[in-house]
Structures are given as C-alpha cells and as structure tokens.
Design an enzyme around this catalytic site. Sequence first.
Site, PDB file in Angstrom:
ATOM      1  N   ARG A  21       0.818  -1.220   0.000  1.00  0.00           N
ATOM      2  CA  ARG A  21       0.000   0.000   0.000  1.00  0.00           C
ATOM      3  C   ARG A  21       0.854   1.272   0.000  1.00  0.00           C
ATOM      4  NH1 ARG A  21      -3.981  -0.815   4.839  1.00  0.00           N
ATOM      5  NH2 ARG A  21      -2.113  -1.850   5.635  1.00  0.00           N
ATOM      6  N   ASN A  39      -6.701  -2.470   1.730  1.00  0.00           N
ATOM      7  CA  ASN A  39      -6.733  -3.924   1.809  1.00  0.00           C
ATOM      8  C   ASN A  39      -8.178  -4.397   1.789  1.00  0.00           C
ATOM      9  OD1 ASN A  39      -4.019  -4.493   1.903  1.00  0.00           O
ATOM     10  ND2 ASN A  39      -3.889  -4.479   4.129  1.00  0.00           N
TER      11      ASN A  39
END
Length: 745
Positions: A21, A39
């Site tokens: 990320r 996520n």
Amino acid sequence: MAERVRKRIHVTGTVQGVGFRPFVYRAAVGEGLAGHVRNLGDAGVEIEVEGDPASVARFAAALRGSAPPLAVIERLEEADLPPNGSDGFRIVPSRDGGTGSGTIPPDVATCVACLKDIADPGSRFHGYWATSCTDCGPRFTVIEGLPYDRPRTAFREFGMCPDCQRAYSDPLDRRYHAQTIACPICGPELRYIEGGRDEAADPLGRAQAALQAGKVVAIKGLGGTHLACDATREEVVAELRRRLGRPGQPFALMAREDQLTTFASPSDQEWALLRSPRRPIVVLPLRGGSLAPAVAPGLDTVGVMLPYTGLHHLLLGGLPFPLVMTSANYPGRPMLIADERILADLSRVADGFLLHNRRIVARCDDSVVRLTGGAPTFLRRSRGWVPEPIALDLGEEPLLALGGDLNVAFALYGHGKAYLSQHIGSTEYLDTLEFLRRALDHLLHLTSLPLPKKIACDLHPRFATTRLAFELGEAIPVQHHVAHVAGLAAEHGIEELVGIAADGYGYGTDGEAWGGEVIAWRGGEWERIGSLRPLPLPGGDRATLRPGRMAASYLLAAGLDPAEAGLSPVELDAVRLQIDRGVNCPSTTSAGRFLDAVAAWLGIVRERTYEGEPAMRLEAAARRGNVHPVPLAVRELAGRRILDTVHLFRTLSDLRSTGKSEADLAATAQAALARGLAELAIEAARERGIATVGLTGGVAVNDAIATTVRGEVEGAGLRLVTHRLVPPGDGGLAFGQLVHASYPR
C-alpha cells in the site's frame, strides 16, 4: 479541463504485510493521481486512481514492474470507472471479507536497511534486536488473521511510542504500516534467566558470556526455540548431545559469513541460498577442522544458516565462534514456544535462557535445502516459504491432505492454490497430532477456506493421520509412492510420467512394505511396473532401527555368511527364525532398507540413532570412493520387472573379496541401485511412449544417486524431472495426495 480517466485495479497475491500500500501511495503521488488504496482482507488490494491517461498508464506499469521485494502479484484486473473529480490520494482503512485469494507472506530475514539502523549509534533502533520494516521480519509467525493489521498480530500487545506512531503513519517512511514496527521504547523486550535468576540488565551480553564460557543457551526466536553452544569445542557439543539424548543426529549451525568460510566453501549457488531473504539451513560440504567433530558425526556435510533476525546478528556479532543452533525439541515433537514450557522442559538441557515477551502465534521450524544433482532441493520446507502457496489447478472443490506419519506437513487446496503447512513432525506423538490440528485451524482461518469434505491421507490404516482423515470427513487413502509420483507430475504440469519412487517405507496395496518402485502415472491412473526384489524385513520396524537385521536378510538370501551383518549370535538366531517362520517379517522392496543393509554390512552403521542415519553415512563414505562397474540382474515377478538386489549384494561381496575399500563398495552400491532403477524406468517409458521420467522419494536427496539417474535417463534421450517446489521425501507427500485425490474416482 484536460481529459481525465479513472480506473479500479484489483490486485491479488502476496500483497499484504509487504509494504504494497505505501508503494502504491508513493507511485500514485509521484504521478499526481487522485484516488485511494485499501486492503480487502483475504481478497487482496483495491486501488482506484484518477488523472490524465498517460499518468494512469505509467502508474499501472509501475504496479507490474517495480513492486516491493516481498510482494508477489498473481492477478491484476482493471476496470474503467467514470471520473468523479476527486483530489489527493489516500490509504483508506482495511475492509474484511473476500473470496480467499489473499496470501500471507512468510517470515523473512532482517533487511540490509534495518541492519544498518541496528548498527548505527545515531539511530533510535541502535542495538535493538526486534527491528524490522515493511520489507522484512516476522509475518506468518505473528499473524492471527486477515486483513494484516496490527490488531490481528502478536504486536497488538505493544502500543507504539510517538516516534514509531509517526513512522507508521507516514506513507513516505519505510515503516509505514509496518505492523511489526517496534523500538527499545515500546517494543518487545529480552530477558536472560540462569540459575533461576531473571536478569533484565544486558540479557544479550549475559547470553554471550554464557556461550563463551561453554554453556548451553536456549534462545527463543521467530517461530520456536533453539539450543545454542560453541560449535568449535568438542566437549561442549558432546555434552549437549548427552543432555539431549541425540548421540549422532547432525546439528545445524548458525554462523557469520567470515566464520562460515573457516569450515566450508560454498559455491555461488549455495551462497545465493544462504544470503537469500528466506535464509534456509543449507547443507554444505565440510572442509578443514575448525568445527567440533561431534557437530556431524560420520558425515562430511554440515547444515548451516546465516543470522536471519536482529537478535541473531547481535548475538553472533559479539562471538568469535559459530554456534550450534538446533531446534529445542525432541525428534518429531513440536517446537517449544511458550516461556513456561521452555523453562520447564529444557531445565536439564540448557544452562541459560534468552527469552522475549513477543508471543509466537504459529510455530515454524527452519527450512533445510541442499544441492542435489546441481539444483536446490528441499529436505524441509518451512520458515521462509510457509504459507506461500503453490499455484495448482485441481478444480473448484477445496481439498485437504494430511501426509504420512513422519516428517508430516499437511496441504490445503482452494482457489487454484496449494498451501503446504510448516513442518509438523511425527504424528505418533499426541502433542504433535494436536499441533497439526491447531496449525490446520490456523491455516483455514488465514485462507478463509472451509474444512474440505474430501481429505486425502496415506493408505496405511494405522497412521494417526489416516484415522484423523476418517474422523474429519470423506477420507481418500492414497498409496504412499503413488502420491510422491503424482506430486512430482503436478509440479511440472505434466499428465504422463514414469516415476522412480526411491524411498524408505510405504504401505503397499498388497499390505507389504514398498519403497523402491517404478510407477507409471497417467492423469490420475497409475500402474506399478517395476520394483526392487522383495526381501524379508525381519522384525518389521525393528529392522529400521537395527539395520544389521536387513543386512542379515540380504546375506542369507544371497547364500553368504550372515555373521557379516554384525549382529550378536542371539539376535542373528532370532532373525533366522523370523525369516524361516514368517513371524513379524513382512516383505519389502525398500531402496532405503537396501542402503541400510549395505551400511551395516560395511560396518558404517549397525544401530540407527536418527532417521536416515545409515544412508547418510553411507553417502559420506561413498564420496571418498570410486564406482566400479558391476552387472545388474533384472527379472520378472508378478507381472512387473524387478531389480535383483540380492544378486547385486552378492556382486558387492565378490568385489569386497578382491580388496576393494569400504568407500569404493559404498559408491558402487549407490551407483548400481541408481542405474538399475533408471534402466527399469527407461524401458517402461519407451514401451509406453512416455517421454519423461521422474525421481522422487526420500532417497532422491542423495546427490550421487540423483546425478547417476539423471545421466542414465538423459543419456537415453528422455527428460528427467525432480522436485523443486516441495521436498521429495515425506514432507512433500501431502502435496501429491492432493493431486491424486483431485481426480474423479
């Protein structure tokens, strides 16, 4: 206003816990894009980006070409969305749910950047043993569930200090959303215990002082506990053996690179394995005399790993010698992970205890690799690889396979992936069977898979894993060596294979002890087309512990003097009686038992003290010898061809009478066995129009045998395949059971 586009990108694979990320954030901000990343639990990662078409295209290319080192992108799906004019790019909170396609990364070694922080006096991580970032450190052993966020890890028990919180919250920091971030102020702590005294002051220094004084220290690590001592002092290593009751089993070592080169000379390929982030134990040829002989009695190899945690680097950095670093558990039993059990169970083994207060969620033993036939081969697949899946298309239905009874690792299939468990051990022990159950529950939870209805197991009716399969669901028994061959075929994506399964023991469809088999595999159908000559196994399992019994069986069958087996007169009489009357004397075709018999006959090993000892010491002796060409005899028996190993034993005896050395006889026996099995397989492959021969089973880790088989098969114009993804021995058995069970019955 310039043209804008918006895309939703769904990424699956190993994309949680690996800095994916923040990587996406930096790439999007660098291109001036708006949107978000988050996520999706076990369903991977969702990205939305908006901006000019060229920038969005460059961003998508960066995802495919320059992901973080631990990330593995299995699938990347794009969909066009209408632009909404949003500004800025954000990392948004995780979302539970998904379809089971998320993948947890394995534990990996501390990265170079973190090691620099540990060594830098100006860093707030200076000297801190539990330093890690998004590119390194524990994963599988601390994760309790997905999505991979700190509250679902063992680190939830350690609140972050302001400095760690700032780093954790800064997308441009290497430790952004590093769920294992910790420092000396807020992270897990070490303690050293000796003589009942709990020493909080300088625990690392006290442990180093104890090791330098010749003491044994128990060290709690990532996925379990090791026992450590000075590997260069014979009296110290011998004392550890006495305390553990392991008279001969080789100990693994941990060493710095400069220490390692004093007793081994790794090849470039071996160095690459040693230095990889996975940091397995690598079996290396020994050289020189700096190690205590008691480290690996009777062997010319040693298993070595480089430090893989900050704790290891700090510990080894202050010691002038390499360490024995062996698992602190009895053979086949689970590793110790709880402080109370470590202190209690090792009270008569360890002098001191270097412990920490970070909970171990999942046990995970060290992986072991060696070069066999010039390529890396697993002896044990565990830390550094588990729970990384193997891509495998076995259909839509989830499957579970439980393996055998020794060196067990189970396997779980779902969504086109096979997940092999960490090393479990021997399920003849109740605590190991309970470990298997807990590890299964944990892996089912992490993968979001239901307990499968179909459960593959070994054909042996008395294995604990077989009974468990019938207890849990619809059991599908699979013959041991068929599973080995099926798994090898699936590794290479082929439907037709003639497999050489050279192994110690597997329950046959006739109830006998198979182990040296040639099996034709065609898309779920199999045929036993060759084997070694069946021979009495006097005493059954006792013959595996007393290889002289198997030597006596060969000598009697060959018309030679059974006294050469090295048994006492009383035991030899018992062996004769068992063979004559067929009492507790099954028939065996085992390649492992043939090698055991040769080792006992030559006086190399007459009483086994650990699994595989006779064959391993025979292999070490053989490396000092020369192969002498000998004739082979192949006969027909019950519709299959057999390699007459009794004839081979008689031939070896004739060579011995001419004065050939122990080393020459060992080398010749291995080469003849390999050549004979290869010839059976080559002939069978040609008759059936099959272009590929495979080598599998525990004996396949023998480098000389594997090399000889390869030379014979390729010299005949056929392709040879061997295991590269799973161990050829019983640690890879469950993988093959999955494959066989997936075919319609």
